[in-house]
Design a protein around this motif. Structure first.
Motif, PDB file in Angstrom:
ATOM      1  N   ARG A  70      36.945  20.552  55.514  1.00 25.52           N
ATOM      2  CA  ARG A  70      36.210  21.785  55.254  1.00 25.52           C
ATOM      3  C   ARG A  70      37.056  23.004  55.591  1.00 25.52           C
ATOM      4  N   ASP A  71      37.905  22.902  56.610  1.00 25.04           N
ATOM      5  CA  ASP A  71      38.696  24.055  57.016  1.00 25.04           C
ATOM      6  C   ASP A  71      40.053  24.102  56.320  1.00 25.04           C
ATOM      7  N   PHE A  72      40.771  22.977  56.284  1.00 23.41           N
ATOM      8  CA  PHE A  72      42.134  23.007  55.761  1.00 23.41           C
ATOM      9  C   PHE A  72      42.163  23.234  54.249  1.00 23.41           C
ATOM     10  N   GLY A  73      41.273  22.566  53.505  1.00 19.56           N
ATOM     11  CA  GLY A  73      41.266  22.730  52.049  1.00 19.56           C
ATOM     12  C   GLY A  73      41.040  24.178  51.639  1.00 19.56           C
ATOM     13  N   PRO A  74      39.978  24.839  52.118  1.00 15.11           N
ATOM     14  CA  PRO A  74      39.780  26.254  51.794  1.00 15.11           C
ATOM     15  C   PRO A  74      40.850  27.164  52.383  1.00 15.11           C
ATOM     16  N   ARG A  75      41.393  26.816  53.541  1.00 14.73           N
ATOM     17  CA  ARG A  75      42.465  27.636  54.120  1.00 14.73           C
ATOM     18  C   ARG A  75      43.672  27.645  53.185  1.00 14.73           C
ATOM     19  N   LEU A  76      44.033  26.468  52.667  1.00 14.45           N
ATOM     20  CA  LEU A  76      45.142  26.379  51.727  1.00 14.45           C
ATOM     21  C   LEU A  76      44.834  27.157  50.450  1.00 14.45           C
ATOM     22  N   ALA A  77      43.594  27.041  49.962  1.00 20.51           N
ATOM     23  CA  ALA A  77      43.205  27.763  48.756  1.00 20.51           C
ATOM     24  C   ALA A  77      43.315  29.267  48.960  1.00 20.51           C
ATOM     25  N   SER A  78      42.912  29.751  50.137  1.00 21.44           N
ATOM     26  CA  SER A  78      43.008  31.186  50.401  1.00 21.44           C
ATOM     27  C   SER A  78      44.466  31.633  50.510  1.00 21.44           C
ATOM     28  N   PHE A  79      45.298  30.794  51.101  1.00 21.97           N
ATOM     29  CA  PHE A  79      46.710  31.150  51.262  1.00 21.97           C
ATOM     30  C   PHE A  79      47.394  31.348  49.917  1.00 21.97           C
ATOM     31  N   ILE A  80      47.153  30.448  48.987  1.00 19.62           N
ATOM     32  CA  ILE A  80      47.845  30.539  47.702  1.00 19.62           C
ATOM     33  C   ILE A  80      47.223  31.590  46.786  1.00 19.62           C
ATOM     34  N   THR A  81      46.105  32.195  47.227  1.00 17.37           N
ATOM     35  CA  THR A  81      45.479  33.243  46.403  1.00 17.37           C
ATOM     36  C   THR A  81      45.474  34.593  47.108  1.00 17.37           C
ATOM     37  N   ALA A 105      37.389  19.970  48.871  1.00 17.53           N
ATOM     38  CA  ALA A 105      37.186  21.255  49.545  1.00 17.53           C
ATOM     39  C   ALA A 105      38.105  22.326  48.978  1.00 17.53           C
ATOM     40  N   PHE A 106      39.337  21.961  48.667  1.00 17.82           N
ATOM     41  CA  PHE A 106      40.320  22.892  48.109  1.00 17.82           C
ATOM     42  C   PHE A 106      39.861  23.419  46.749  1.00 17.82           C
ATOM     43  N   VAL A 107      39.437  22.527  45.872  1.00 16.98           N
ATOM     44  CA  VAL A 107      39.008  22.938  44.529  1.00 16.98           C
ATOM     45  C   VAL A 107      37.756  23.803  44.615  1.00 16.98           C
ATOM     46  N   ALA A 108      36.816  23.427  45.480  1.00 15.04           N
ATOM     47  CA  ALA A 108      35.598  24.225  45.624  1.00 15.04           C
ATOM     48  C   ALA A 108      35.924  25.630  46.113  1.00 15.04           C
ATOM     49  N   ALA A 109      36.839  25.734  47.083  1.00 14.06           N
ATOM     50  CA  ALA A 109      37.217  27.050  47.614  1.00 14.06           C
ATOM     51  C   ALA A 109      37.890  27.906  46.542  1.00 14.06           C
ATOM     52  N   LEU A 110      38.691  27.280  45.693  1.00 15.76           N
ATOM     53  CA  LEU A 110      39.288  28.030  44.585  1.00 15.76           C
ATOM     54  C   LEU A 110      38.211  28.584  43.662  1.00 15.76           C
ATOM     55  N   LEU A 111      37.171  27.808  43.414  1.00 15.62           N
ATOM     56  CA  LEU A 111      36.077  28.289  42.566  1.00 15.62           C
ATOM     57  C   LEU A 111      35.347  29.457  43.219  1.00 15.62           C
ATOM     58  N   VAL A 112      35.104  29.350  44.526  1.00 14.17           N
ATOM     59  CA  VAL A 112      34.463  30.462  45.244  1.00 14.17           C
ATOM     60  C   VAL A 112      35.356  31.695  45.206  1.00 14.17           C
ATOM     61  N   ARG A 113      36.639  31.496  45.448  1.00 16.08           N
ATOM     62  CA  ARG A 113      37.603  32.616  45.440  1.00 16.08           C
ATOM     63  C   ARG A 113      37.623  33.310  44.083  1.00 16.08           C
ATOM     64  N   TRP A 114      37.613  32.529  43.019  1.00 21.68           N
ATOM     65  CA  TRP A 114      37.636  33.070  41.664  1.00 21.68           C
ATOM     66  C   TRP A 114      36.338  33.804  41.358  1.00 21.68           C
ATOM     67  N   ASN A 115      35.218  33.183  41.675  1.00 20.57           N
ATOM     68  CA  ASN A 115      33.930  33.771  41.328  1.00 20.57           C
ATOM     69  C   ASN A 115      33.672  35.068  42.084  1.00 20.57           C
ATOM     70  N   TYR A 116      34.097  35.129  43.337  1.00 23.02           N
ATOM     71  CA  TYR A 116      33.840  36.319  44.149  1.00 23.02           C
ATOM     72  C   TYR A 116      35.067  37.233  44.241  1.00 23.02           C
ATOM     73  N   SER A 117      35.972  37.100  43.300  1.00 25.42           N
ATOM     74  CA  SER A 117      37.216  37.874  43.376  1.00 25.42           C
ATOM     75  C   SER A 117      36.958  39.373  43.389  1.00 25.42           C
ATOM     76  N   ILE A 128      31.283  22.434  49.916  1.00 24.59           N
ATOM     77  CA  ILE A 128      32.040  23.676  50.084  1.00 24.59           C
ATOM     78  C   ILE A 128      31.588  24.754  49.105  1.00 24.59           C
ATOM     79  N   LEU A 129      31.124  24.373  47.930  1.00 28.93           N
ATOM     80  CA  LEU A 129      30.594  25.377  47.008  1.00 28.93           C
ATOM     81  C   LEU A 129      29.458  26.152  47.662  1.00 28.93           C
ATOM     82  N   PHE A 130      28.581  25.455  48.356  1.00 30.69           N
ATOM     83  CA  PHE A 130      27.482  26.141  49.040  1.00 30.69           C
ATOM     84  C   PHE A 130      27.959  26.809  50.329  1.00 30.69           C
ATOM     85  N   GLY A 131      28.827  26.135  51.082  1.00 29.76           N
ATOM     86  CA  GLY A 131      29.260  26.661  52.366  1.00 29.76           C
ATOM     87  C   GLY A 131      30.101  27.918  52.254  1.00 29.76           C
ATOM     88  N   CYS A 132      31.223  27.839  51.552  1.00 24.63           N
ATOM     89  CA  CYS A 132      32.068  29.028  51.387  1.00 24.63           C
ATOM     90  C   CYS A 132      31.375  30.078  50.518  1.00 24.63           C
TER      91      CYS A 132
END
Length: 275
Positions: A203-214, A99-111, A25-29
């Motif tokens: 791949r979908d639910f973990g990042p979806r949850l990460a995006s929702f809470i951010t 997937a959730f943790v990776a998406a949070l990292l992507v969200r933070w880095n590209y904030s 997910i780090l590479f994908g998202c």
């Protein structure tokens, strides 16, 4: 003191699934954020980065857990390859958490980039993290997207089983992970228009949850206002079973020797002396 066999037990396998899915997910998202919000790259960049993310994730986890990295893979291996049913839910949870943790990292880095391109955190950048029917642009219904996810994941699992079956002609020289990555690249290039080729519930639910809470308040819905989050969960689970069944009855049954034990694709066979 560690328990006997702890290093080879379920905890080790779950750690590997978490780490491998996190890498994926780090590479994908990450690539979708770069292309969509920063304008660097194109569709082919996305397809290749997702495929390479799969390759690197598989190389990370394969020795310990088999590198499923996808609940649809885990479910299909339990149904058709003798993988333990008792591990299906723990594997799926570890994959989703990775997937959730990776998406949070992507969200933070590209904030900063996401905030400038899409200050309201809308559907314009929602699909950095999770999929939408028609990629948020084309007129595809949720049912069309469900069909797409079933077909795409069936292709994925059919081919994963084909290239990891030791009785077939699996890739040599430890190239299995690379070939599986190429499968994902090909699916992205040929089956990505209708639903963004999630082909993986974690791949979908973990990042979806990460995006929702951010800050992405519409994360659970599609651009038409329908609850959509279930499509890339249910579709891949059904599609994986369809692909597994097709491989078993079209190919696998003609390869299995009498008395052959079920395999767990991706696992490294133990040396003869240790069996």
């Amino acid at each position: 003191m560690a328990k006997p066999g702890w290093r080879n037990g379920l905890a080790a396998e779950l750690s590997a699934e978490f780490a491998g899915t996190l890498i994926l997910i780090l590479f994908g998202c990450g690539v979708v954020a770069q292309v969509v919000a920063a304008g660097l790259g194109d569709h082919d960049s996305i397809a290749w980065a997702w495929g390479l993310g799969v390759t690197f994730g598989v190389y990370t986890a394969a020795r310990i857990s088999g590198a499923h990295l996808n609940p649809a893979v885990t479910l299909t291996l339990a149904a058709f390859k003798g993988f333990s049913w008792g591990k299906v839910v723990p594997y799926a949870l570890a994959q989703t958490l990775g997937a959730f943790v990776a998406a949070l990292l992507v969200r933070w880095n590209y904030s900063e980039v996401l905030a400038k391109f899409d200050p309201g955190h809308t559907f314009k950048t929602q699909f950095v993290f999770s999929t939408l029917p028609g990629n948020g642009v084309l007129p595809v219904s949720e049912w069309g997207a469900l069909r797409d996810q079933i077909i795409g994941t069936a292709i994925l699992l059919f081919l994963i089983l084909a290239v990891t079956d030791l009785l077939n002609t699996p890739p040599g020289a430890n190239l299995g992970a690379f070939i599986i990555g190429l499968i994902v690249v090909a699916i992205g290039m040929a089956w990505g228009a209708d639903a963004g080729y999630a082909i993986n519930p974690a791949r979908d639910f973990g990042p979806r949850l990460a995006s929702f809470i951010t800050g992405y308040g519409t994360a659970w819905r599609d651009q038409y206002g329908n609850f959509y989050f279930w499509v890339p969960i249910v579709g891949p689970l059904i599609g994986g079973l369809v692909g597994g069944a097709l491989y078993k009855y079209l190919i696998g049954n003609f390869l299995t020797r009498e008395g052959e034990l079920p395999q767990e694709p991706g696992r490294v066979p133990a040396p003869e002396g240790n069996r």
